[in-house]
Design an enzyme around this catalytic site. Structure first.
Site, PDB file in Angstrom:
ATOM      1  N   HIS A 143       0.842  -1.194   0.000  1.00 54.07           N
ATOM      2  CA  HIS A 143       0.000   0.000   0.000  1.00 54.07           C
ATOM      3  C   HIS A 143       0.877   1.243   0.000  1.00 54.07           C
ATOM      4  CE1 HIS A 143      -2.309  -3.288   1.704  1.00 54.07           C
ATOM      5  NE2 HIS A 143      -3.409  -2.652   1.361  1.00 54.07           N
ATOM      6  N   LYS A 170      -1.950  -8.079  -4.025  1.00 57.23           N
ATOM      7  CA  LYS A 170      -2.719  -6.844  -3.856  1.00 57.23           C
ATOM      8  C   LYS A 170      -1.809  -5.629  -3.884  1.00 57.23           C
ATOM      9  CE  LYS A 170      -5.587  -4.227  -0.597  1.00 57.23           C
ATOM     10  NZ  LYS A 170      -6.048  -4.096   0.803  1.00 57.23           N
TER      11      LYS A 170
END
Length: 263
Positions: A143, A170
């Site tokens: 992230h 992700k």
């Protein structure tokens, strides 16, 4: 070719993205009650953002919640996440302690998926394998709340995530322009083509990135996060609104494909 990732009857990477609802409550009773309520409403997937829990530094309290929710989530996909401050979360734990909490979650019998921040670990591949041997699946994640890296860096990050052994890769970024969102879409589509057996999650956060939360079926992102009240990241839609949008898009795409086949 690998079999599609399937957990509790839900296939990841096919058709509409799975809606995952984060639980960000701070107190034990509130966490348990929120998960019970969401599971009772047949929520497909729930993420316990354990870094929001005010007693995260007490492993027995974490274990207690996992025991409490077990009876409620037998038919619900459960994701356990400790988001560190380095990646936009609340946890400030040394790696050894963080991995111990992940181990508690993996052994609890209540958790199906664990989010591991790939680049925050000294040996991420080893930890992914270790957790998988305990019977859970792993989301290998990264992230960036500060921006969207340049293409070379973005592709390097994704390549490492896809090769690390996780069950899902992700990446989430903060776009500064529409071009950043378009670049993320291109990366996701290219990665889906080069790694067709690996489910992907790709999110552009904030106002500019809202479109990424509803476009997964087109570009290849298998999970989208929708809030039930308080959001866990900038740009999240409420889960019920998100479901309506995804349904409309899916039906429109299906109908259009039928029209194309009919000539």
């Amino acid at each position: 070719m690998k079999k599609p990732l399937e957990i509790k009857g839900i296939r990841f990477g096919e058709g509409r993205p799975v809606i995952c609802v984060p639980v960000v409550e701070r107190e034990r009773e509130a966490v348990t009650e929120k998960i019970r309520a969401l599971a009772g409403r047949q929520t497909q997937m729930i993420e316990w953002r354990a870094d929001c829990f005010e007693q995260l530094d007490q492993p027995e309290q974490v274990r207690g919640i996992l025991e409490d929710i077990g009876p409620f989530v037998k038919d619900t996909v459960m994701l356990f996440t400790i988001r560190t401050k380095h990646q936009g979360g609340n946890a400030d734990l040394e790696e050894k302690r963080l991995l111990y909490l992940d181990e508690i979650a993996a052994k609890s019998g209540s958790i199906d998926l664990i989010d591991l921040e790939h680049f925050e670990l000294d040996r991420p591949e080893r930890e992914i394998t270790r957790l998988q041997k305990m019977g859970v699946h792993v989301i290998s994640s990264h992230h960036d709340f500060s921006g969207t890296p340049h293409d070379v860096v973005l592709h390097t990050l994704m390549n490492q995530l896809t090769r690390g052994g996780g069950d899902i890769a992700k990446i989430a970024v903060m776009p500064q322009s529409a071009d950043d969102v378009a670049r993320l879409f291109q990366l996701t589509n290219e990665t889906r083509t080069s790694h067709p057996d690996l489910p992907l999650i790709a999110i552009a956060m904030g106002a500019l990135g809202v479109i990424s939360r509803v476009s997964g079926e087109t570009f290849g992102s298998c999970v989208t996060f929708g809030a039930d009240g308080e959001c866990s990241a900038p740009g999240q839609l409420q889960a019920d609104e998100l479901a309506g949008i995804l349904n409309v898009l899916h039906e429109s795409m299906t109908n259009a494909q039928g029209d194309e086949r009919d000539g």
